[in-house]
Scaffold this motif. Structure first.
Motif, PDB file in Angstrom:
ATOM      1  N   GLU A 208      35.032  41.801  34.045  1.00  0.00           N
ATOM      2  CA  GLU A 208      35.787  43.056  34.000  1.00  0.00           C
ATOM      3  C   GLU A 208      36.500  43.301  32.673  1.00  0.00           C
ATOM      4  OE1 GLU A 208      38.128  43.603  37.724  1.00  0.00           O
ATOM      5  OE2 GLU A 208      37.308  41.626  38.210  1.00  0.00           O
ATOM      6  N   GLY A 209      36.507  42.289  31.804  1.00  0.00           N
ATOM      7  CA  GLY A 209      37.199  42.439  30.536  1.00  0.00           C
ATOM      8  C   GLY A 209      38.629  41.943  30.598  1.00  0.00           C
ATOM      9  N   PHE A 210      39.195  41.675  29.435  1.00  0.00           N
ATOM     10  CA  PHE A 210      40.533  41.090  29.365  1.00  0.00           C
ATOM     11  C   PHE A 210      41.587  41.953  30.047  1.00  0.00           C
ATOM     12  CE2 PHE A 210      44.658  40.814  27.203  1.00  0.00           C
ATOM     13  CZ  PHE A 210      44.964  39.485  27.433  1.00  0.00           C
ATOM     14  N   PHE A 211      41.489  43.261  29.874  1.00  0.00           N
ATOM     15  CA  PHE A 211      42.542  44.130  30.391  1.00  0.00           C
ATOM     16  C   PHE A 211      42.514  44.256  31.908  1.00  0.00           C
ATOM     17  CE2 PHE A 211      42.425  45.443  25.933  1.00  0.00           C
ATOM     18  CZ  PHE A 211      43.788  45.339  25.643  1.00  0.00           C
ATOM     19  N   ALA A 212      41.497  43.690  32.561  1.00  0.00           N
ATOM     20  CA  ALA A 212      41.520  43.629  34.022  1.00  0.00           C
ATOM     21  C   ALA A 212      42.656  42.733  34.505  1.00  0.00           C
ATOM     22  CB  ALA A 212      40.185  43.106  34.551  1.00  0.00           C
ATOM     23  N   LEU A 213      43.129  41.829  33.645  1.00  0.00           N
ATOM     24  CA  LEU A 213      44.261  40.982  34.009  1.00  0.00           C
ATOM     25  C   LEU A 213      45.542  41.804  34.169  1.00  0.00           C
ATOM     26  CD1 LEU A 213      43.586  37.960  31.640  1.00  0.00           C
ATOM     27  CD2 LEU A 213      43.265  38.015  34.119  1.00  0.00           C
ATOM     28  N   TYR A 214      45.528  43.017  33.626  1.00  0.00           N
ATOM     29  CA  TYR A 214      46.688  43.906  33.768  1.00  0.00           C
ATOM     30  C   TYR A 214      46.468  44.941  34.874  1.00  0.00           C
ATOM     31  CZ  TYR A 214      48.738  41.933  29.589  1.00  0.00           C
ATOM     32  OH  TYR A 214      49.311  41.067  28.685  1.00  0.00           O
ATOM     33  N   LYS A 215      45.432  44.720  35.684  1.00  0.00           N
ATOM     34  CA  LYS A 215      45.161  45.635  36.793  1.00  0.00           C
ATOM     35  C   LYS A 215      46.342  45.616  37.757  1.00  0.00           C
ATOM     36  CE  LYS A 215      40.945  46.076  38.084  1.00  0.00           C
ATOM     37  NZ  LYS A 215      39.597  45.839  38.643  1.00  0.00           N
ATOM     38  N   GLY A 216      46.763  46.804  38.153  1.00  0.00           N
ATOM     39  CA  GLY A 216      47.906  46.894  39.056  1.00  0.00           C
ATOM     40  C   GLY A 216      49.242  46.882  38.353  1.00  0.00           C
ATOM     41  N   MET A 217      49.244  46.884  37.002  1.00  0.00           N
ATOM     42  CA  MET A 217      50.502  46.786  36.273  1.00  0.00           C
ATOM     43  C   MET A 217      51.322  48.064  36.395  1.00  0.00           C
ATOM     44  SD  MET A 217      51.282  45.721  32.313  1.00  0.00           S
ATOM     45  CE  MET A 217      50.847  47.302  31.582  1.00  0.00           C
ATOM     46  N   ALA A 218      50.654  49.208  36.576  1.00  0.00           N
ATOM     47  CA  ALA A 218      51.391  50.476  36.612  1.00  0.00           C
ATOM     48  C   ALA A 218      52.429  50.476  37.731  1.00  0.00           C
ATOM     49  CB  ALA A 218      50.420  51.639  36.783  1.00  0.00           C
ATOM     50  N   SER A 219      52.055  49.938  38.896  1.00  0.00           N
ATOM     51  CA  SER A 219      52.995  49.939  40.017  1.00  0.00           C
ATOM     52  C   SER A 219      54.265  49.163  39.704  1.00  0.00           C
ATOM     53  CB  SER A 219      52.316  49.385  41.275  1.00  0.00           C
ATOM     54  OG  SER A 219      53.230  49.238  42.325  1.00  0.00           O
ATOM     55  N   PRO A 220      54.170  47.876  39.285  1.00  0.00           N
ATOM     56  CA  PRO A 220      55.416  47.179  38.973  1.00  0.00           C
ATOM     57  C   PRO A 220      56.099  47.683  37.709  1.00  0.00           C
ATOM     58  CG  PRO A 220      53.539  45.766  38.502  1.00  0.00           C
ATOM     59  CD  PRO A 220      53.010  46.973  39.229  1.00  0.00           C
ATOM     60  N   LEU A 221      55.324  48.155  36.711  1.00  0.00           N
ATOM     61  CA  LEU A 221      55.962  48.578  35.461  1.00  0.00           C
ATOM     62  C   LEU A 221      56.827  49.805  35.699  1.00  0.00           C
ATOM     63  CD1 LEU A 221      56.285  47.963  32.489  1.00  0.00           C
ATOM     64  CD2 LEU A 221      54.314  49.437  32.028  1.00  0.00           C
ATOM     65  N   PHE A 222      56.306  50.763  36.479  1.00  0.00           N
ATOM     66  CA  PHE A 222      57.103  51.951  36.767  1.00  0.00           C
ATOM     67  C   PHE A 222      58.136  51.677  37.859  1.00  0.00           C
ATOM     68  CE2 PHE A 222      53.243  54.062  34.989  1.00  0.00           C
ATOM     69  CZ  PHE A 222      53.866  54.611  33.890  1.00  0.00           C
ATOM     70  N   GLY A 223      57.800  50.764  38.756  1.00  0.00           N
ATOM     71  CA  GLY A 223      58.727  50.485  39.848  1.00  0.00           C
ATOM     72  C   GLY A 223      59.738  49.407  39.543  1.00  0.00           C
ATOM     73  N   ILE A 224      59.439  48.575  38.527  1.00  0.00           N
ATOM     74  CA  ILE A 224      60.289  47.411  38.274  1.00  0.00           C
ATOM     75  C   ILE A 224      61.674  47.804  37.793  1.00  0.00           C
ATOM     76  CG2 ILE A 224      59.794  46.969  35.811  1.00  0.00           C
ATOM     77  CD1 ILE A 224      59.786  44.334  38.639  1.00  0.00           C
ATOM     78  N   ALA A 225      61.785  48.964  37.137  1.00  0.00           N
ATOM     79  CA  ALA A 225      63.114  49.409  36.717  1.00  0.00           C
ATOM     80  C   ALA A 225      64.009  49.562  37.933  1.00  0.00           C
ATOM     81  CB  ALA A 225      63.006  50.734  35.956  1.00  0.00           C
ATOM     82  N   GLY A 226      63.479  50.216  38.977  1.00  0.00           N
ATOM     83  CA  GLY A 226      64.257  50.367  40.195  1.00  0.00           C
ATOM     84  C   GLY A 226      64.453  49.049  40.916  1.00  0.00           C
TER      85      GLY A 226
END
Length: 292
Positions: free
Chosen positions: A58-76
């Motif tokens: 899947e390529g290296f950046f597949a390791l960041y799959k699902g990052m949007a949820s915690p990155l946007f939610g982690i502030a809260g």
């Protein structure tokens, strides 16, 4: 604005910065950890195989799959966590520094509060990480829409809430106790927290991160499986958690409850270290700016 309100705002802002640092540093190994927990039996030989197959297929950046949820939610999430911990500390004892047992109690209280936001953030992250680069992989917004329209708020968006609560209570009791114990040892050596070098904060955060996973790991495996289910679990929380334990033991034996522990521990060192270093430095800066 009162000093207590301003102090809470400082905790919220510093927690947001610490949470962003945690996600950016720890997401690749978190993906390895989650896939080790939830992949069908025989798909991977172990954590290293998860890592190599993910990058190869899947390529290296597949390791960041699902990052949007915690990155946007982690502030809260982290804002709630650190603010809840500060409030819990004041509730447990208004007389300054807590004992380590009191710290564990405050940490468990903060963990229970943190589950309110952590549960949906974790659920969407797990469902993104449980996709392996196939033609039917879905974007986060599609998963959010489907979980809401098919299952609603409680069984869709908040799926796995009670397992998350069960995980967060011991996890953050261990996390804060180990962190405070380590930091106090460094303070005894250097004289004050303001004099601590950055590496001491990194080391203290790493200690807390390791304690976090050791305190709760089987519950994290159960949580990931519950959140990835195609349909909501049935029965009471105790019943469906017991069902998952029986299923794990039947599939993989006792070791199945600890699948993915190694990448979790490896992830906890840089992730927790960066979280607390970013939090403490941001909070110190805000204290200098606001005087609170």
């Amino acid at each position: 604005m009162s000093s207590s309100s301003l102090s809470t705002i400082n905790e919220l802002l510093a927690g947001s910065v610490g949470g962003a640092a945690q996600v950016l540093v720890g997401q690749p190994l978190d993906t390895v950890k989650t896939r080790a927990q939830i992949a069908p039996k025989g798909m991977f030989k172990g954590p290293m195989d998860v890592l190599t197959q993910t990058i190869r297929n899947e390529g290296f950046f597949a390791l960041y799959k699902g990052m949007a949820s915690p990155l946007f939610g982690i502030a809260g999430v982290n804002s709630l966590l650190f603010a809840s911990y500060a409030a819990a500390r004041r509730a447990v004892s208004p007389f300054g520094q807590l004992s380590l047992p009191q710290t564990a109690l405050a940490g468990s209280m903060a963990g229970a509060a943190n589950a309110i936001l952590a549960s949906p953030v974790e659920m969407f992250k797990v469902r993104m990480q449980g996709q392996y680069g196939g033609a039917n992989d879905q974007r986060l917004r599609v998963i959010v829409r489907e979980m809401w329209t098919q299952w609603g708020f409680r069984q869709g968006i908040m799926r796995g809430y009670w397992v998350t609560v069960a995980r967060e209570i011991p996890a953050y009791a261990g996390f804060y106790t180990a962190y405070e114990f380590s930091k106090r040892k460094f303070i005894a050596r250097y004289g004050s927290q303001q004099q601590l070098p950055v590496w001491a904060l990194l080391a203290s955060g790493s200690t807390g991160g390791i304690a976090y996973w050791l305190a709760c790991y089987p519950l994290d495996v159960i949580k990931s499986r519950v959140q990835l289910r195609p349909t909501p679990p049935t029965g009471s929380p105790l019943q469906y958690m017991a069902h998952e334990v029986r299923a794990i033991l039947a599939e993989s034996g006792f070791r199945g409850l600890f699948r993915g522990l190694t990448p979790s521990l490896l992830r906890s060192i840089p992730a927790a270290a960066s979280t607390f270093a970013a939090f403490e430095m941001t909070r110190s800066w805000l204290v200098d700016v606001t005087g609170v």
